[in-house]
Design a protein around this motif. Structure first.
Motif, PDB file in Angstrom:
ATOM      1  N   LEU A  44       4.371  13.558 -10.012  1.00 28.37           N
ATOM      2  CA  LEU A  44       4.045  14.070  -8.684  1.00 28.37           C
ATOM      3  C   LEU A  44       2.501  14.690  -8.689  1.00 28.37           C
ATOM      4  N   GLU A  45       2.226  15.129  -9.808  1.00 26.53           N
ATOM      5  CA  GLU A  45       0.605  15.449  -9.655  1.00 26.53           C
ATOM      6  C   GLU A  45       0.035  14.314  -9.951  1.00 26.53           C
ATOM      7  N   GLN A  46       0.240  13.123 -10.354  1.00 26.28           N
ATOM      8  CA  GLN A  46      -0.492  11.904 -10.485  1.00 26.28           C
ATOM      9  C   GLN A  46      -0.846  11.375  -8.984  1.00 26.28           C
ATOM     10  N   PHE A  47       0.453  11.401  -8.196  1.00 27.08           N
ATOM     11  CA  PHE A  47       0.379  10.874  -6.966  1.00 27.08           C
ATOM     12  C   PHE A  47      -0.698  11.718  -6.218  1.00 27.08           C
ATOM     13  N   ASP A  48      -0.649  13.066  -6.338  1.00 25.44           N
ATOM     14  CA  ASP A  48      -1.159  14.144  -5.638  1.00 25.44           C
ATOM     15  C   ASP A  48      -2.729  14.022  -5.834  1.00 25.44           C
ATOM     16  N   ALA A  49      -3.123  13.557  -6.817  1.00 25.64           N
ATOM     17  CA  ALA A  49      -4.440  13.390  -7.491  1.00 25.64           C
ATOM     18  C   ALA A  49      -4.976  12.067  -6.647  1.00 25.64           C
ATOM     19  N   ILE A  50      -4.257  10.997  -6.922  1.00 27.22           N
ATOM     20  CA  ILE A  50      -4.524   9.785  -6.061  1.00 27.22           C
ATOM     21  C   ILE A  50      -4.656  10.330  -4.739  1.00 27.22           C
ATOM     22  N   TRP A  51      -3.990  10.862  -4.143  1.00 30.10           N
ATOM     23  CA  TRP A  51      -3.758  10.988  -2.595  1.00 30.10           C
ATOM     24  C   TRP A  51      -4.942  11.698  -2.130  1.00 30.10           C
ATOM     25  N   HIS A  52      -5.423  12.774  -2.980  1.00 30.99           N
ATOM     26  CA  HIS A  52      -6.583  13.549  -2.475  1.00 30.99           C
ATOM     27  C   HIS A  52      -7.929  12.930  -2.761  1.00 30.99           C
ATOM     28  N   SER A  53      -7.609  11.862  -3.622  1.00 28.98           N
ATOM     29  CA  SER A  53      -9.092  11.069  -4.146  1.00 28.98           C
ATOM     30  C   SER A  53      -9.140   9.768  -3.181  1.00 28.98           C
ATOM     31  N   ALA A  54      -8.090   9.469  -2.619  1.00 22.31           N
ATOM     32  CA  ALA A  54      -8.128   8.249  -1.800  1.00 22.31           C
ATOM     33  C   ALA A  54      -8.772   8.393  -0.562  1.00 22.31           C
ATOM     34  N   LYS A  55      -9.120   7.326   0.351  1.00 23.89           N
ATOM     35  CA  LYS A  55      -9.668   7.420   1.640  1.00 23.89           C
ATOM     36  C   LYS A  55      -8.795   6.884   2.748  1.00 23.89           C
ATOM     37  N   PRO A  56      -8.998   7.173   4.011  1.00 25.98           N
ATOM     38  CA  PRO A  56      -8.198   6.457   4.943  1.00 25.98           C
ATOM     39  C   PRO A  56      -8.254   4.981   5.057  1.00 25.98           C
ATOM     40  N   LEU A  57      -7.028   4.226   5.142  1.00 24.93           N
ATOM     41  CA  LEU A  57      -7.209   2.675   4.985  1.00 24.93           C
ATOM     42  C   LEU A  57      -7.826   2.297   6.303  1.00 24.93           C
ATOM     43  N   PRO A  58      -8.925   1.503   6.564  1.00 27.64           N
ATOM     44  CA  PRO A  58      -9.244   0.808   7.925  1.00 27.64           C
ATOM     45  C   PRO A  58      -8.328  -0.301   8.345  1.00 27.64           C
ATOM     46  N   LEU A  59      -7.366  -0.113   9.198  1.00 28.45           N
ATOM     47  CA  LEU A  59      -6.335  -0.984   9.212  1.00 28.45           C
ATOM     48  C   LEU A  59      -6.679  -2.224  10.351  1.00 28.45           C
ATOM     49  N   PRO A  60      -6.511  -3.532   9.891  1.00 31.45           N
ATOM     50  CA  PRO A  60      -6.731  -4.662  10.839  1.00 31.45           C
ATOM     51  C   PRO A  60      -5.748  -4.670  11.897  1.00 31.45           C
ATOM     52  N   PRO A  61      -5.878  -5.481  12.841  1.00 32.27           N
ATOM     53  CA  PRO A  61      -4.919  -5.737  13.654  1.00 32.27           C
ATOM     54  C   PRO A  61      -3.673  -6.255  13.135  1.00 32.27           C
ATOM     55  N   ALA A  62      -2.511  -5.964  13.660  1.00 32.28           N
ATOM     56  CA  ALA A  62      -1.218  -6.325  12.937  1.00 32.28           C
ATOM     57  C   ALA A  62      -0.855  -7.689  13.144  1.00 32.28           C
ATOM     58  N   GLU A  63      -0.520  -8.225  12.114  1.00 39.34           N
ATOM     59  CA  GLU A  63      -0.247  -9.831  12.221  1.00 39.34           C
ATOM     60  C   GLU A  63       0.887 -10.206  10.960  1.00 39.34           C
ATOM     61  N   SER A  64       1.519 -11.454  11.283  1.00 37.70           N
ATOM     62  CA  SER A  64       2.579 -11.712  10.504  1.00 37.70           C
ATOM     63  C   SER A  64       2.289 -11.751   8.932  1.00 37.70           C
ATOM     64  N   ALA A  65       3.165 -11.264   8.014  1.00 39.71           N
ATOM     65  CA  ALA A  65       2.863 -10.891   6.750  1.00 39.71           C
ATOM     66  C   ALA A  65       3.113 -12.471   5.979  1.00 39.71           C
TER      67      ALA A  65
END
Length: 266
Positions: free
Chosen positions: A238-259
């Motif tokens: 839990l703490e590992q994810f919490d550390a990643i989450w607080h160090s990460a930055k928002p993802l700039p999302l491209p327009p939605a398209e088929s995967a």
């Protein structure tokens, strides 16, 4: 004494050793009553004594691995097919995920399942982190580990990240009441993680260890952790994810398209 009190309170919250605490409490009460006079009959004294002996014998018979990881908690990716993702999602109100690309987890089918369960709930929460595509040095190193470490690599990591970004963009555009947040992280720490109801008593965390050489992604070692089978390591991850989450930055999302549909996924 304070440390002991904290341990007892923690056990009571997690419903552990309840039988031992009940017998101990009764023993203390009966002992106190005995000091102020013959207030307790011999029948009740013997009942408490025999109950205490029974609890001790029961504790002795418990296997030494009680509360530790069982073989069932150590599997590869195919070992968790007994608990399909759709079944986990039905009872989940919150999902956390970290992975270099997350393309295995965020397949078309899985994204629709998340949209129809967790994100359909007003209190639903989805928090996901993938490798930062702009961190080119980190992506190059992760590619050497995750693609070159496979006997038969198919879809390159960089393509997988782009696929995931499209999935995330589509999920962000849905008219769903649930909360969703997507972030990017600057390097690959060597594992992937997905958690279901991580802050609840019934939470489950699945950790995949990447390693450096695998015949396929399905052969990587997995740990399935709960508060019961590994309380220390459950909190650790839990703490590992919490550390990643607080160090990460928002993802700039491209327009939605088929995967993309093809390829072995990370």
């Amino acid at each position: 004494m304070l440390r002991s009190a904290r341990r007892v309170l923690k056990d009571l919250r997690e419903r552990r050793n309840i039988d031992a605490y009940v017998i101990s409490l009764l023993s203390i009460v009966f002992a106190a009553l005995t000091l102020v006079g013959d207030k307790v009959s011999d029948q009740f004294k013997w009942a408490v004594l025999l109950a205490g002996v029974g609890v001790l014998v029961h504790q002795i018979t418990l296997p030494r691995g009680e509360g530790r990881l069982s073989d069932r908690a150590l599997e590869d990716r195919t070992g968790f097919e007994q608990a399909p993702l759709k079944d986990r999602l039905r009872s989940s109100r919150e999902i956390w995920m970290f992975a270099p690309s997350g393309v295995n987890f965020l397949s078309d089918e899985n994204c629709r399942a998340i949209g129809g369960t967790v994100l359909k709930r007003h209190n639903g929460i989805v928090k996901m982190v993938v490798l930062d595509p702009e961190a080119t040095a980190a992506v190059d190193i992760a590619t050497r580990q995750l693609d070159n470490g496979l006997e038969y690599p198919l879809q390159p990591l960089a393509d997988s990240i782009r696929t995931t970004q499209s999935m995330m963009a589509a999920m962000a555009s849905w008219q769903s009441p649930g909360s969703r947040q997507f972030k990017v992280f600057g390097y690959n720490p060597g594992f992937s993680l997905v958690a279901f109801n991580p802050l609840q008593r019934d939470g489950v965390i699945i950790v995949e260890i990447h390693g450096v050489s695998n015949a396929s992604t399905s052969g990587r070692m997995h740990l399935e952790l709960t508060r019961k089978n590994a309380p220390q390591w459950y909190l650790y991850w839990l703490e590992q994810f919490d550390a990643i989450w607080h160090s990460a930055k928002p993802l700039p999302l491209p327009p939605a398209e088929s995967a993309l549909e093809s390829g072995d996924r990370h």
